[in-house]
Enzyme design. Sequence first.
Site, PDB file in Angstrom:
ATOM      1  N   CYS A 194       7.207  -5.919 -22.765  1.00 56.97           N
ATOM      2  CA  CYS A 194       8.623  -5.490 -22.820  1.00 56.97           C
ATOM      3  C   CYS A 194       9.285  -5.492 -21.437  1.00 56.97           C
ATOM      4  O   CYS A 194      10.490  -5.296 -21.334  1.00 56.97           O
ATOM      5  CB  CYS A 194       8.755  -4.114 -23.473  1.00 56.97           C
ATOM      6  N   HIS A 238       6.374  -8.249  -1.397  1.00 55.49           N
ATOM      7  CA  HIS A 238       5.264  -8.582  -2.302  1.00 55.49           C
ATOM      8  C   HIS A 238       4.989  -7.471  -3.310  1.00 55.49           C
ATOM      9  O   HIS A 238       3.884  -7.360  -3.826  1.00 55.49           O
ATOM     10  CB  HIS A 238       3.999  -8.906  -1.480  1.00 55.49           C
ATOM     11  N   ALA A 282      -0.941  -2.634  16.649  1.00 50.56           N
ATOM     12  CA  ALA A 282       0.414  -2.118  16.437  1.00 50.56           C
ATOM     13  C   ALA A 282       0.504  -0.612  16.668  1.00 50.56           C
ATOM     14  O   ALA A 282       1.520  -0.106  17.146  1.00 50.56           O
ATOM     15  CB  ALA A 282       0.866  -2.458  15.019  1.00 50.56           C
ATOM     16  N   THR A 299       1.189  -9.625  11.151  1.00 52.71           N
ATOM     17  CA  THR A 299       1.094 -10.660  10.112  1.00 52.71           C
ATOM     18  C   THR A 299       0.621 -11.966  10.737  1.00 52.71           C
ATOM     19  O   THR A 299       0.998 -12.286  11.866  1.00 52.71           O
ATOM     20  CB  THR A 299       2.432 -10.863   9.367  1.00 52.71           C
ATOM     21  N   SER A 300      -0.182 -12.698   9.956  1.00 50.89           N
ATOM     22  CA  SER A 300      -0.689 -13.994  10.439  1.00 50.89           C
ATOM     23  C   SER A 300       0.403 -15.058  10.409  1.00 50.89           C
ATOM     24  O   SER A 300       0.198 -16.159  10.899  1.00 50.89           O
ATOM     25  CB  SER A 300      -1.877 -14.440   9.574  1.00 50.89           C
ATOM     26  N   ASP A 327       0.794  -1.243   0.000  1.00 54.65           N
ATOM     27  CA  ASP A 327       0.000   0.000   0.000  1.00 54.65           C
ATOM     28  C   ASP A 327       0.821   1.286   0.000  1.00 54.65           C
ATOM     29  O   ASP A 327       0.280   2.376  -0.211  1.00 54.65           O
ATOM     30  CB  ASP A 327      -0.986   0.008   1.183  1.00 54.65           C
ATOM     31  N   ASN A 384       0.791  -8.373  17.864  1.00 53.91           N
ATOM     32  CA  ASN A 384      -0.432  -8.798  17.184  1.00 53.91           C
ATOM     33  C   ASN A 384      -1.532  -8.910  18.245  1.00 53.91           C
ATOM     34  O   ASN A 384      -1.256  -9.366  19.345  1.00 53.91           O
ATOM     35  CB  ASN A 384      -0.190 -10.188  16.533  1.00 53.91           C
ATOM     36  N   PRO A 385      -2.755  -8.498  17.942  1.00 53.43           N
ATOM     37  CA  PRO A 385      -3.826  -8.636  18.943  1.00 53.43           C
ATOM     38  C   PRO A 385      -4.157 -10.091  19.241  1.00 53.43           C
ATOM     39  O   PRO A 385      -4.727 -10.387  20.282  1.00 53.43           O
ATOM     40  CB  PRO A 385      -5.043  -7.959  18.288  1.00 53.43           C
TER      41      PRO A 385
HETATM   42  P1  OAD Z   1      -3.285 -11.457   7.188  1.00 57.67           P
HETATM   43  O1  OAD Z   1      -4.604 -10.889   6.887  1.00 57.67           O
HETATM   44  O2  OAD Z   1      -3.058 -12.896   6.898  1.00 57.67           O
HETATM   45  O3  OAD Z   1      -2.952 -11.230   8.734  1.00 57.67           O
HETATM   46  C1  OAD Z   1      -3.095  -9.978   9.341  1.00 57.67           C
HETATM   47  C2  OAD Z   1      -2.662 -10.089  10.789  1.00 57.67           C
HETATM   48  O4  OAD Z   1      -2.732  -8.809  11.351  1.00 57.67           O
HETATM   49  C3  OAD Z   1      -3.534 -11.005  11.643  1.00 57.67           C
HETATM   50  O5  OAD Z   1      -2.694 -11.901  12.373  1.00 57.67           O
HETATM   51  C4  OAD Z   1      -4.249 -10.052  12.585  1.00 57.67           C
HETATM   52  O6  OAD Z   1      -4.486 -10.601  13.871  1.00 57.67           O
HETATM   53  C5  OAD Z   1      -3.249  -8.915  12.652  1.00 57.67           C
HETATM   54  N1  OAD Z   1      -3.849  -7.601  12.996  1.00 57.67           N
HETATM   55  C6  OAD Z   1      -5.084  -7.139  12.738  1.00 57.67           C
HETATM   56  N2  OAD Z   1      -5.215  -5.870  13.175  1.00 57.67           N
HETATM   57  C7  OAD Z   1      -4.018  -5.524  13.713  1.00 57.67           C
HETATM   58  C8  OAD Z   1      -3.499  -4.341  14.321  1.00 57.67           C
HETATM   59  N3  OAD Z   1      -4.237  -3.239  14.457  1.00 57.67           N
HETATM   60  N4  OAD Z   1      -2.209  -4.357  14.767  1.00 57.67           N
HETATM   61  C9  OAD Z   1      -1.439  -5.450  14.625  1.00 57.67           C
HETATM   62  N5  OAD Z   1      -1.873  -6.601  14.062  1.00 57.67           N
HETATM   63  C10 OAD Z   1      -3.138  -6.638  13.599  1.00 57.67           C
HETATM   64  O7  OAD Z   1      -2.196 -10.532   6.458  1.00 57.67           O
HETATM   65  P2  OAD Z   1      -0.673 -10.863   6.127  1.00 57.67           P
HETATM   66  O8  OAD Z   1      -0.052 -11.695   7.172  1.00 57.67           O
HETATM   67  O9  OAD Z   1      -0.023  -9.584   5.774  1.00 57.67           O
HETATM   68  O10 OAD Z   1      -0.288 -11.743  -0.171  1.00 57.67           O
HETATM   69  O11 OAD Z   1      -0.855 -11.720   4.805  1.00 57.67           O
HETATM   70  C11 OAD Z   1       0.282 -12.105   4.092  1.00 57.67           C
HETATM   71  C12 OAD Z   1       0.005 -12.132   2.637  1.00 57.67           C
HETATM   72  O12 OAD Z   1      -1.199 -12.875   2.376  1.00 57.67           O
HETATM   73  C13 OAD Z   1      -0.306 -10.774   2.011  1.00 57.67           C
HETATM   74  O13 OAD Z   1       0.850 -10.076   1.653  1.00 57.67           O
HETATM   75  C14 OAD Z   1      -1.136 -11.131   0.815  1.00 57.67           C
HETATM   76  C15 OAD Z   1      -2.033 -12.157   1.459  1.00 57.67           C
HETATM   77  O14 OAD Z   1      -2.621 -13.081   0.619  1.00 57.67           O
HETATM   78  C16 OAD Z   1      -0.631 -11.706  -1.470  1.00 57.67           C
HETATM   79  O15 OAD Z   1      -1.594 -11.080  -1.893  1.00 57.67           O
HETATM   80  C17 OAD Z   1       0.292 -12.471  -2.361  1.00 57.67           C
END
Ligand code: OAD
Length: 253
Positions: free
Chosen positions: A132, A121, A234, A191-192, A106, A216-217
């Site tokens: 090209c 990513h 965060a 991140t999850s 983003d 992470n929450p």
């Molecule tokens: P996810 O949606 O899998 O995970 C988001 C994480 O953020 C979860 O563990 C939530 O608990 C946590 N979360 C939510 N709100 C939060 C906050 N305010 N502060 C801190 N944590 C919070 O997203 P990613 O792990 O980023 O890839 O997913 C990885 C990849 O999967 C992405 O880059 C994307 C997706 O498919 C592609 O599109 C290739």
Amino acid sequence: MTSIVPSARLVGLLQGRGPVLVLTGAGVSQESGIATFRDASGIWEGIDPMQVATPRAFAADPEFVWRFYDARRAQAATVEPNPAHHAVAAIEATGRTFLLATQNVDGLHERAGSRSLVRLHGSLWRLRCTRCGDEHEDLRPKLAPLPPHCAACGGMLRPGVVWFEEPLPMIEFARAERAAREAELVFVVGTSSLVYPAASLQTVGVSSGGYVVEINPVRTPFSDDASEHLSGPAGVVLPALLKAAGIPMDRAA
Ligand code: OAD
């Protein structure tokens, strides 16, 4: 109720000069108003990733895929970096050896002032020609008509993001992996920890002896391996940590 009680070890490491790696995922932008992927009402609740985030989906229906990414560009353009993005930039601004490796596309980290970063990513704001190979930045929030075409050769442009079934950018990933091996302190934020190979970086941090802090929450498959898990958003936890370590939030660019 968020409870943020960092250990004395963590505060000490944050005050020190050792190398830091910050790994971020969609959760870091959640407080800016961008939905994560896998939480309730997440992006993948509404749409199957195989329909919009694979090379096959793009080959089958480029306009449909482009509408998905164009809507995400439009949304990202209207939101602002939140205190989590600013806190990450403030750690970098202390001048220590630092790298941010983000899975986010983003651009909010960059807008908060992060400079030493790798985009594992890719980016919503980069467009790449399927004919090209030319790649360029395009910051317009709305592209029209869709799909866009290359000004140089007329080929169809694709979003400069990494899709499922595609490799991560090699140089960027290698840089993140080296930082994971060398970091004294690693933050894994929002991140999850489900998507590989990005999620392997925190494991490299642990096996190389780094102090790895998950923010992470909720707990994730990585939580039990983390040196410390701080539960909360965060945008609250990171500024509280910086305050505990005496690092000013407003030093970032
Ligand atoms: P996810 O949606 O899998 O995970 C988001 C994480 O953020 C979860 O563990 C939530 O608990 C946590 N979360 C939510 N709100 C939060 C906050 N305010 N502060 C801190 N944590 C919070 O997203 P990613 O792990 O980023 O890839 O997913 C990885 C990849 O999967 C992405 O880059 C994307 C997706 O498919 C592609 O599109 C290739």
